[in-house]
Structures are given as structure tokens and as C-alpha cells.
Design an enzyme around this catalytic site. Sequence first.
Site, PDB file in Angstrom:
ATOM      1  N   THR A   1      -6.429   8.526  13.441  1.00 21.24           N
ATOM      2  CA  THR A   1      -6.460   8.135  12.446  1.00 21.24           C
ATOM      3  C   THR A   1      -5.166   9.356  11.787  1.00 21.24           C
ATOM      4  O   THR A   1      -5.933  10.189  11.375  1.00 21.24           O
ATOM      5  CB  THR A   1      -7.151   7.882  11.622  1.00 21.24           C
ATOM      6  OG1 THR A   1      -7.142   6.631  10.295  1.00 21.24           O
ATOM      7  CG2 THR A   1      -8.263   8.706  11.601  1.00 21.24           C
TER       8      THR A   1
ATOM      9  N   LYS B   1       0.605  -1.056  -0.100  1.00 21.48           N
ATOM     10  CA  LYS B   1       0.081   0.146  -0.142  1.00 21.48           C
ATOM     11  C   LYS B   1       0.985   0.772   0.145  1.00 21.48           C
ATOM     12  O   LYS B   1       0.237   2.716  -0.531  1.00 21.48           O
ATOM     13  CB  LYS B   1      -1.252   0.070   1.215  1.00 21.48           C
ATOM     14  CG  LYS B   1      -0.126   0.418   2.776  1.00 21.48           C
ATOM     15  CD  LYS B   1      -1.490   0.462   3.910  1.00 21.48           C
ATOM     16  CE  LYS B   1      -0.763   0.705   4.893  1.00 21.48           C
ATOM     17  NZ  LYS B   1      -2.170   0.623   6.009  1.00 21.48           N
ATOM     18  N   ASP B   2       2.014   0.906   0.228  1.00 25.99           N
ATOM     19  CA  ASP B   2       3.265   2.550   0.248  1.00 25.99           C
ATOM     20  C   ASP B   2       3.364   2.792  -1.248  1.00 25.99           C
ATOM     21  O   ASP B   2       4.174   3.612  -1.501  1.00 25.99           O
ATOM     22  CB  ASP B   2       4.252   2.141   0.750  1.00 25.99           C
ATOM     23  CG  ASP B   2       3.765   1.678   2.459  1.00 25.99           C
ATOM     24  OD1 ASP B   2       2.987   2.823   2.738  1.00 25.99           O
ATOM     25  OD2 ASP B   2       4.968   2.123   4.195  1.00 25.99           O
TER      26      ASP B   2
ATOM     27  N   SER C   1      -5.458   8.359   8.182  1.00 25.31           N
ATOM     28  CA  SER C   1      -5.239   8.027   7.007  1.00 25.31           C
ATOM     29  C   SER C   1      -7.077   8.704   6.499  1.00 25.31           C
ATOM     30  O   SER C   1      -8.429   9.046   7.042  1.00 25.31           O
ATOM     31  CB  SER C   1      -6.368   6.610   7.246  1.00 25.31           C
ATOM     32  OG  SER C   1      -6.830   6.423   5.764  1.00 25.31           O
ATOM     33  N   LEU C   2      -6.996   9.889   5.964  1.00 21.12           N
ATOM     34  CA  LEU C   2      -8.388  10.728   5.058  1.00 21.12           C
ATOM     35  C   LEU C   2      -9.439   9.074   4.767  1.00 21.12           C
ATOM     36  O   LEU C   2     -10.422  10.184   5.204  1.00 21.12           O
ATOM     37  CB  LEU C   2      -7.858  11.032   4.085  1.00 21.12           C
ATOM     38  CG  LEU C   2      -6.846  11.986   4.189  1.00 21.12           C
ATOM     39  CD1 LEU C   2      -6.555  12.943   2.751  1.00 21.12           C
ATOM     40  CD2 LEU C   2      -7.088  13.063   5.300  1.00 21.12           C
ATOM     41  N   ARG C   3      -9.161   8.437   4.149  1.00 14.61           N
ATOM     42  CA  ARG C   3     -10.007   6.873   3.757  1.00 14.61           C
ATOM     43  C   ARG C   3     -10.759   6.346   5.110  1.00 14.61           C
ATOM     44  O   ARG C   3     -12.005   6.614   4.960  1.00 14.61           O
ATOM     45  CB  ARG C   3      -9.385   6.388   3.091  1.00 14.61           C
ATOM     46  CG  ARG C   3     -10.180   4.472   3.070  1.00 14.61           C
ATOM     47  CD  ARG C   3      -8.789   3.369   2.412  1.00 14.61           C
ATOM     48  NE  ARG C   3      -7.882   3.710   2.955  1.00 14.61           N
ATOM     49  CZ  ARG C   3      -8.538   2.802   4.886  1.00 14.61           C
ATOM     50  NH1 ARG C   3      -9.407   1.600   4.850  1.00 14.61           N
ATOM     51  NH2 ARG C   3      -6.891   2.627   5.132  1.00 14.61           N
TER      52      ARG C   3
ATOM     53  N   ARG D   1       0.183  10.715  14.332  1.00 14.11           N
ATOM     54  CA  ARG D   1       1.637   9.808  13.117  1.00 14.11           C
ATOM     55  C   ARG D   1       2.675   9.077  14.024  1.00 14.11           C
ATOM     56  O   ARG D   1       2.342   9.043  15.419  1.00 14.11           O
ATOM     57  CB  ARG D   1       2.175  11.347  12.785  1.00 14.11           C
ATOM     58  CG  ARG D   1       1.081  12.038  11.723  1.00 14.11           C
ATOM     59  CD  ARG D   1       1.452  11.132  10.493  1.00 14.11           C
ATOM     60  NE  ARG D   1       2.555  10.289  10.283  1.00 14.11           N
ATOM     61  CZ  ARG D   1       3.723  10.562   9.658  1.00 14.11           C
ATOM     62  NH1 ARG D   1       3.757  12.100   9.379  1.00 14.11           N
ATOM     63  NH2 ARG D   1       4.667   9.973   9.114  1.00 14.11           N
ATOM     64  N   GLY D   2       3.102   8.555  13.904  1.00 17.03           N
ATOM     65  CA  GLY D   2       4.224   7.900  14.029  1.00 17.03           C
ATOM     66  C   GLY D   2       3.978   5.862  13.539  1.00 17.03           C
ATOM     67  O   GLY D   2       2.993   6.428  12.606  1.00 17.03           O
TER      68      GLY D   2
END
Length: 358
Positions: free
Chosen positions: A142, A95-96, A144-146, A164-165
Site C-alpha cells: 500500500t 481525494k486528490d 497509503s500511510l492511512r 507505487r504506480g
Amino acid sequence: MAEPVSAAGENGACGRAVRVGTRRSQLARIQTDSVVEMLRALHPELHFEIVAMSTTGDKILDTALSKIGEKSLFTKELENALERNEVDLVVHSLKDLPTSLPPGFTIGAVCKRENPLDAVVFHPKNCVKTLSLLPEKSVIGTSSLRRAAQLKKKFPQLEFRDIRGNLNTRLKKLDEREDFSAIILAAAGLKRMGWESRIGQLLNPEDCLYAVGQGALAVEVRAKDQEMLDMVSVLHDADTVLCCIAERAFMKRLEGGCSVPVAVSTMLKDGQLYLTGAVYSLDGSDSLKETMQTSVNYPQQNEDGPNDDVQHVGITAKNVPGQAQEAAENLGVELASLLLSKGAKHILSVARQLNDAR
């Protein structure tokens, strides 16, 4: 700066050294070790040296991923090392990896997918087992925008904030502070780290579609390095390859990325590949979601020819039937085209503008 951190093999004194690039995080190392273990079992004569390095995404920890605006946040430094011949292959979370790889690179293996679902990890003080039971105004972390877009729509009583992290850092932030009632993480990462017991709730696709390629590991190599391509290609899991080709083709056609909420779910059953794809506004109030299917029930054709090394959205998989790969890629493109015909471009462009303005 890249530096060797361990030699994953004791029997390489006489064999050639294969240098394996990876990020420095504990999860990345565990994932890389799992790939090296499979390769070592197949090639006991080789010596595998793991080369760990930090990436841009590892260094910028005070900004949401979607705001950084770099498509190769967790891959660029690794690909630079691959290009300079400092490593022979690189292990990534699929996914990256962007849907368009830089020239000269290819994904030579997509390993069998771990559970692709998202998971909720609750603060230790919370005895509840589902997001719906949390008190109103509870804060969910989270990056993640998703995830945020889908969950905001489903749980409007909750608040969502960036966190983050790496996995260890995010869990520490959850456990040691009172900032978050729960955080959302990929179930695959938690399982690989041995922290499955922390999963309070698995989010089914009806609740939260997952990220393109989530749960799958990819091995990236130089496209012209036939020796490495041949060596890693046996790690391909055919079902995972077909699902991820469809997902990546969907994302590529939409021109999506981490700066817009794009989500998927795939299922392979009885030779039929089912792909559900969706796009969302940042708050989840506007969305488009559709499902399509196609047959991928094709025999493997052992014909050498000019299409030997054909790539499908960056993946080279000669041991998976070419017609099945084409069908999977077409499925992703067609589903994205359907959403675009219904207004997906507008939803995503507004989401991108709002995200940039945040």
C-alpha cells in the site's frame, strides 16, 4: 505538455468546444469519460474535447507519495492549464484535491459517490479471502500511510510495504511477482475499471476508515466562469456534497494530508449526518477516534444574494441548501477540534517527523 487526445462527441460541429482536462491514466480517462457522458446528455449541442496530461504524481514513481511533500501531486499541472485557459474544466478524484484550492478555482460539481471503502486484492496464488487468514509475515502493498497505520494495528502479524504506480501497474506488480501477498486499493477505482471481480475483501470502516473524499469525482472550474459553473453544477449529488464537505473540513482543521494518517467515515440517514474521524501514529499504536453528528435537514432557499458563490472547503454548490452545507462544515471542524483537544496535534506531528525521517 497538454495535448488533446480525443473528442468526446460527434455533434459539436456547430456547437462550442468545451475542453476537459484529465490525467493520462486509464482510470482517470474512464472517470472523465463518465462525467463527459453526463454533460453530453444534458448538452447535446456541445462538443467535448478531452485534454490529457501527466502530473507530478504520475511522473515520480520511485518514491512514496507521503515522502514527496507536495500537496497538489495529481492536480497542479491540470490547474495550471485551467488558469491559462487551455481547458475549461478538470475532472479529478476528489481525494486528490487539497482542502484549500489555489485562488481563482472552485469545485463546481461533486458527483454521486462510488463505494468509498478500501479493498484487498490477493495474489492469484492465495486462496484466502481475508487478511486475517494470511500466513504470518505476509507482505501487503500500500502507498497509503492511512491504510498502513490502521492495518498494522489490526494485523500486527503482517508486514506492510510501499507500492507505487497507477492501478494497472500495481496489479501487474502483484500478479507477476512474488513480492506481495496482497495489495490494498480503493474499491471505487477497481469497480470503475471493471475489475470488481479482483476484490477479495472489502474493508469495512471498523477495519479501515477511508480517505477524505474517497470514491467521489470532482469537477474543478475557474471560480469566475459562471457559464461552466452553471453547466457542471447539475452534476452535484447533494448527499455526497454534504458528506465530503464534512470530511474536507475535518481534514483542513487538522492540517492533514497524505504525509499523515488521517481517516474518516460518513453516513447520512434521516436528515442526520454522522462523521467518524481518526488520526493515527505511523505504526497505528497511538490513535484517536471519535464520532459526531448534526442535522442537515434544511430546505433549499432560492434567494439570490451576495452569498451565491460561497465556497465550503473549496466546493461551490448553489443547488444544495446553504444551511446544510454550513452544518456539514461545522461538523467537520468540531470533530477535528475535539480530537485536537485530546492530543491529535502531537500524534500527527510525530507521524510527520517520522515519515520525513524514513
